[in-house]
Design a protein around this motif. Sequence first.
Motif, mmCIF file in Angstrom:
data_model
loop_
_atom_site.group_PDB
_atom_site.id
_atom_site.type_symbol
_atom_site.label_atom_id
_atom_site.label_comp_id
_atom_site.label_asym_id
_atom_site.label_seq_id
_atom_site.Cartn_x
_atom_site.Cartn_y
_atom_site.Cartn_z
ATOM 1 N N MET A 1 0.824 -1.206 0.000
ATOM 2 C CA MET A 1 0.000 0.000 0.000
ATOM 3 C C MET A 1 0.859 1.258 0.000
ATOM 4 N N VAL A 2 1.999 1.213 0.722
ATOM 5 C CA VAL A 2 2.874 2.380 0.783
ATOM 6 C C VAL A 2 3.638 2.559 -0.525
ATOM 7 N N ILE A 3 4.278 1.478 -1.010
ATOM 8 C CA ILE A 3 5.169 1.569 -2.167
ATOM 9 C C ILE A 3 4.386 1.740 -3.457
ATOM 10 N N HIS A 4 3.313 0.997 -3.612
ATOM 11 C CA HIS A 4 2.621 0.949 -4.892
ATOM 12 C C HIS A 4 1.334 1.763 -4.944
ATOM 13 N N GLU A 5 0.983 2.428 -3.861
ATOM 14 C CA GLU A 5 -0.221 3.252 -3.897
ATOM 15 C C GLU A 5 0.024 4.629 -3.287
ATOM 16 N N SER A 6 0.436 4.678 -2.024
ATOM 17 C CA SER A 6 0.593 5.983 -1.369
ATOM 18 C C SER A 6 1.695 6.816 -2.012
ATOM 19 N N ILE A 7 2.879 6.216 -2.235
ATOM 20 C CA ILE A 7 4.000 6.969 -2.799
ATOM 21 C C ILE A 7 3.704 7.454 -4.212
ATOM 22 N N PRO A 8 3.271 6.582 -5.153
ATOM 23 C CA PRO A 8 2.991 7.101 -6.502
ATOM 24 C C PRO A 8 1.870 8.122 -6.539
ATOM 25 N N ILE A 9 0.878 7.986 -5.666
ATOM 26 C CA ILE A 9 -0.206 8.960 -5.642
ATOM 27 C C ILE A 9 0.304 10.315 -5.154
ATOM 28 N N CYS A 10 1.159 10.316 -4.126
ATOM 29 C CA CYS A 10 1.754 11.582 -3.675
ATOM 30 C C CYS A 10 2.613 12.190 -4.776
ATOM 31 N N LEU A 11 3.371 11.357 -5.483
ATOM 32 C CA LEU A 11 4.214 11.860 -6.572
ATOM 33 C C LEU A 11 3.365 12.398 -7.718
ATOM 34 N N MET A 12 2.226 11.765 -7.974
ATOM 35 C CA MET A 12 1.308 12.283 -8.996
ATOM 36 C C MET A 12 0.872 13.702 -8.650
ATOM 37 N N ASN A 13 0.495 13.893 -7.381
ATOM 38 C CA ASN A 13 0.048 15.224 -6.960
ATOM 39 C C ASN A 13 1.165 16.254 -7.091
ATOM 40 N N VAL A 14 2.387 15.865 -6.704
ATOM 41 C CA VAL A 14 3.509 16.804 -6.747
ATOM 42 C C VAL A 14 3.846 17.176 -8.186
ATOM 43 N N THR A 15 3.984 16.191 -9.065
ATOM 44 C CA THR A 15 4.357 16.474 -10.453
ATOM 45 C C THR A 15 3.253 17.224 -11.187
ATOM 46 N N ASN A 16 2.006 16.878 -10.904
ATOM 47 C CA ASN A 16 0.918 17.580 -11.582
ATOM 48 C C ASN A 16 0.818 19.025 -11.116
ATOM 49 N N LEU A 17 0.993 19.249 -9.821
ATOM 50 C CA LEU A 17 1.004 20.620 -9.312
ATOM 51 C C LEU A 17 2.190 21.389 -9.891
ATOM 52 N N GLY A 18 3.340 20.724 -10.003
ATOM 53 C CA GLY A 18 4.503 21.367 -10.603
ATOM 54 C C GLY A 18 4.267 21.746 -12.047
ATOM 55 N N SER A 19 3.581 20.893 -12.794
ATOM 56 C CA SER A 19 3.269 21.204 -14.187
ATOM 57 C C SER A 19 2.369 22.430 -14.291
ATOM 58 N N LEU A 20 1.344 22.480 -13.444
ATOM 59 C CA LEU A 20 0.434 23.622 -13.475
ATOM 60 C C LEU A 20 1.145 24.912 -13.087
ATOM 61 N N LEU A 21 2.021 24.851 -12.070
ATOM 62 C CA LEU A 21 2.755 26.046 -11.665
ATOM 63 C C LEU A 21 3.732 26.492 -12.747
ATOM 64 N N THR A 22 4.346 25.536 -13.449
ATOM 65 C CA THR A 22 5.268 25.877 -14.534
ATOM 66 C C THR A 22 4.534 26.586 -15.664
ATOM 67 N N LEU A 23 3.366 26.066 -16.023
ATOM 68 C CA LEU A 23 2.580 26.709 -17.078
ATOM 69 C C LEU A 23 2.133 28.107 -16.653
ATOM 70 N N TYR A 24 1.734 28.234 -15.392
ATOM 71 C CA TYR A 24 1.304 29.555 -14.902
ATOM 72 C C TYR A 24 2.465 30.539 -14.923
ATOM 73 N N ALA A 25 3.636 30.084 -14.444
ATOM 74 C CA ALA A 25 4.805 30.966 -14.404
ATOM 75 C C ALA A 25 5.234 31.373 -15.803
ATOM 76 N N HIS A 26 5.170 30.433 -16.755
ATOM 77 C CA HIS A 26 5.577 30.766 -18.122
ATOM 78 C C HIS A 26 4.594 31.748 -18.753
ATOM 79 N N GLY A 27 3.304 31.525 -18.532
ATOM 80 C CA GLY A 27 2.319 32.456 -19.068
ATOM 81 C C GLY A 27 2.463 33.836 -18.457
ATOM 82 N N HIS A 28 2.777 33.890 -17.149
ATOM 83 C CA HIS A 28 2.957 35.187 -16.495
ATOM 84 C C HIS A 28 4.188 35.905 -17.041
#
Length: 331
Positions: free
Chosen positions: A203-230
């Motif tokens: 549950m930790v290795i194959h669910e909790s960790i990848p899900i947390c990483l999904m949130n981090v990378t997706n938030l990073g993508s959105l912030l990168t697009l926002y920063a570039h547009g700004h």
Amino acid sequence: MTDAVVSQQISSSPLYFALYVILVMLGNVGNTTVIAVVGESLLRETGSVRSSDVILVNMAFSNLMVSLVRNTVVMVSDLGAEIFLSRDMCHLMMGIWVWLRSANVWSTFFLSAFHFQTLRRVAPPVITLHGPRGPPGSLILGFVLVWSLNLIYAIPAFIFSKNGDENSTETLMLVSSTTRPLMGCIWDFPSAYSGLAFATSSMVIHESIPICLMNVTNLGSLLTLYAHGHSRNTGNKSQDAPVVTRIPAERRAAKVILTLNVLFISSWGTNVISVNYFNYNRGSSTEFLLIIARFANMSFIAFSPIVLAVGHRQLRAFITSVLSRIISVFG
């Protein structure tokens, strides 16, 4: 409450069973369509292969394998076929189920990580017209690691399992959607502690960790697009700023990936919460909760091809063509 009881509840209700069959067929047909359409476009390309499409095919393939090997078999069982596997088949299938499900989670995260890395690139990609065709070596290495490491992790599932009878129940209740047994196969760990350790680490290795990483990378993508547009709006362009050449297309891709992540997390969360509630607070609604858990466990596989079709040009064109032909035939 066992899987057999849940299957009996679903098969006894025409509405539940119809919805279940629809979800299974959506998963099978939808992911097969993604593999066929996107894969065919990759084979037709004369230049460099789009890595994003290769990742989509890999994710759709892992979805399809889980749907065929697990969800479709469960659907056949719900039709009335009493399927109880032998001991050797339980060893094989339990290992395959854990392997495919684990690889499916990391393949889904792969898409978010690749898009984030693409947006953070500080130099335009080097494209050689006469170089070798095919995806980059780093991408191939990533696929090899995802599938091989998850296969190694699934070795205990190949070993510590056995077949039970119709009256057997699970002494080790697992909240992880990765390691949940079915079809008469039950865990046979040397001790309850080793079984709990495997379930917890899964549950930790194959669910909790990848899900947390999904949130981090997706938030990073959105912030990168926002920063570039700004920076474009204000005219400030740093030399080390990421190069984003197609803002509308990348924003559309970010929205699609965000939707996929939200769908995956909600599917996983609903399944785990429902099963966990059943384990520790058995009340009058436990049967319904386990039915919800089963539907939630397969909703991502069923609906992800629809989400991809919204943001992928070839898929949109193919589905539009198929729908227009159907309308012309029956119209």
